[in-house]
Design a protein around this motif. Sequence first.
Motif, short mmCIF file in Angstrom:
data_model
loop_
_atom_site.label_atom_id
_atom_site.label_comp_id
_atom_site.label_asym_id
_atom_site.label_seq_id
_atom_site.Cartn_x
_atom_site.Cartn_y
_atom_site.Cartn_z
N SER A 56 -12.23 -5.77 -4.40
CA SER A 56 -10.87 -5.64 -3.84
C SER A 56 -10.13 -6.97 -3.89
O SER A 56 -8.95 -7.05 -4.24
CB SER A 56 -10.94 -5.14 -2.39
OG SER A 56 -11.51 -3.86 -2.34
N VAL A 116 0.83 -1.21 0.00
CA VAL A 116 0.00 0.00 0.00
C VAL A 116 0.85 1.26 0.00
O VAL A 116 0.36 2.35 -0.28
CB VAL A 116 -0.94 0.02 1.23
CG1 VAL A 116 -1.99 -1.09 1.11
CG2 VAL A 116 -0.17 -0.11 2.52
N TYR A 117 2.17 1.10 0.33
CA TYR A 117 3.07 2.25 0.33
C TYR A 117 3.70 2.49 -1.05
O TYR A 117 4.48 3.42 -1.21
CB TYR A 117 4.19 2.03 1.36
CG TYR A 117 3.65 1.82 2.76
CD1 TYR A 117 3.12 2.90 3.48
CD2 TYR A 117 3.66 0.56 3.34
CE1 TYR A 117 2.62 2.71 4.76
CE2 TYR A 117 3.16 0.36 4.62
CZ TYR A 117 2.64 1.45 5.32
OH TYR A 117 2.13 1.26 6.59
N ASN A 136 -0.72 1.06 -5.91
CA ASN A 136 -2.01 1.63 -5.52
C ASN A 136 -2.79 2.11 -6.74
O ASN A 136 -4.01 1.95 -6.81
CB ASN A 136 -1.79 2.81 -4.56
CG ASN A 136 -1.53 2.33 -3.13
OD1 ASN A 136 -2.03 1.26 -2.73
ND2 ASN A 136 -0.75 3.09 -2.37
N SER A 157 -6.31 0.48 -7.67
CA SER A 157 -7.52 1.30 -7.70
C SER A 157 -8.22 1.20 -9.06
O SER A 157 -9.45 1.12 -9.13
CB SER A 157 -7.17 2.77 -7.40
OG SER A 157 -6.59 2.88 -6.12
#
Length: 508
Positions: free
Chosen positions: A460, A434-435, A440, A444
């Motif tokens: 998801s 997620v970093y 991301n 998304s």
Amino acid sequence: MTDEAKKIPLWLLSFVVTLPTFFAFLATSATNVALPHIAGSFGSTDDEAKWVVTSYMVANGIFLPLTGWLERKLARLNFLKIFISLFTTGSIICALAPNLVTLILGRIVQGIGGGVLMPLSQSILLQEFPKTKKGDAMAIFIFAIMVSSIMGPTVGGFLVDNFSWQWIFIVNVPVGIFSLIVIPYTVMDTAKDFRKEKVDYFGLFFLICWLFSMQVVLDKGQQYGWFDCDWISWLSLFSLICMLFFIVFELEIKHPIVNLRVFKDLNFFIGTILGTLVNVMVCVTVILIPQFFQGIMHYTASMTGLTLGSRVIACFPLLFIGKLCKMFDVRLIIASGFFLIGSSIFLLANLNLQVAPTTIILSNILFGFGSVFALVPISALALGTLEKNQIANAAGIHSLTKCVAGSIFTSLASSFAISFSQVHQTYLLKNMSVYNPVFNAHFSALKNALLNYNCSFVASHKANMLLYKQLLVQTKMYAIMDLFQIAALVSVIVIPLVIFLKVEKSSN
């Protein structure tokens, strides 16, 4: 030998001698395509069906080094008649097999008959062609071997798709019968060795135990986790001990069944190493290219076969390779061959998911050219400096070495592909965080696209799975690229060995 036999044109002798060899070699590569159909036909598992290939390779390998001894004891014509008959009989048994056990027994008979045909045809061509045409003799031999190995999967797939898997064996029968009829009129006989000598049963025993146990380890090692499995470890140790006993015993006794002393000839020793390396490169690329195309790019088997089949184009230089060997130092030709092999494999070391089939075809054509330029003069030099009565024995050992190395490195390539893939997965998995802004963004975009058909939780979950699946594809691709890079490096590193080959002035 008769006067009529002496007057047989060399082209006719070459055709008659290489024809059964062509189909014996074809029986090795074509059967792999039919394994799923064989398993389905007899209601067996894929692992059980693999014994159809394993049994042939073991029987084939055992008789390869016995070529010289058998020809000496049986005389050439009797030898050819017996083993072509065995190959034909084995093909009939396979075609009519009512169950898997009978099919495996037929493959053993077929392997016994076909195992000696390759080194014997090589030996006959070298002995019957004039000394100044050794390159032409090996060009004919390499042409038969290359075309049969390349076209094997294509021919096998065509027969299976359009007829049935039995036709892979049926096509051998008329060839065997034709060869039995014409060989007595075209091939010159040799004198039978009537000397009474003690048969080397111990050497034969250790040879059988070594090759059988080794082949079982190579076939089943990946399935059972290699040396994490106790019986694989013990069987590997047993195979190693049998190999060492075989080598020591054959070097010590007066009349060995396999005369390993031919390795004292420097040309044969270096030539066998170089020829084996070329064969290893052939086996590794034939294993890895389909893994990339079918496992990653999702190409059909036919399309993959066509890309590999482009190597046939490279067989055309065989028409003039003999003349090149007379015009230039053959060591330069061999070095050029290895350079072309390394360059072709290096092209494959830069694969990506957008690669065009033309890149693979170009690589395969270059590889084919390199194999021709390397193998023909290597075979001529490795066996050309030996006495005539040593050639059959040496050709068998030369073929066995290539066969054993090919089996070992084929298994190692498949195993390393999995291991390297796991290593790359460890490193690439850190990017699925997620970093990571790139991750991301992709996550998304996928999730938003899936929200049209699923709830937020399911979207998801599916987005994560799709990205992880893409990661696995990347790891497999990087693993295959690593192996290609290693193979390309080895191909170039061995070039200095060429300078140790001795070339007679008359061959230039």
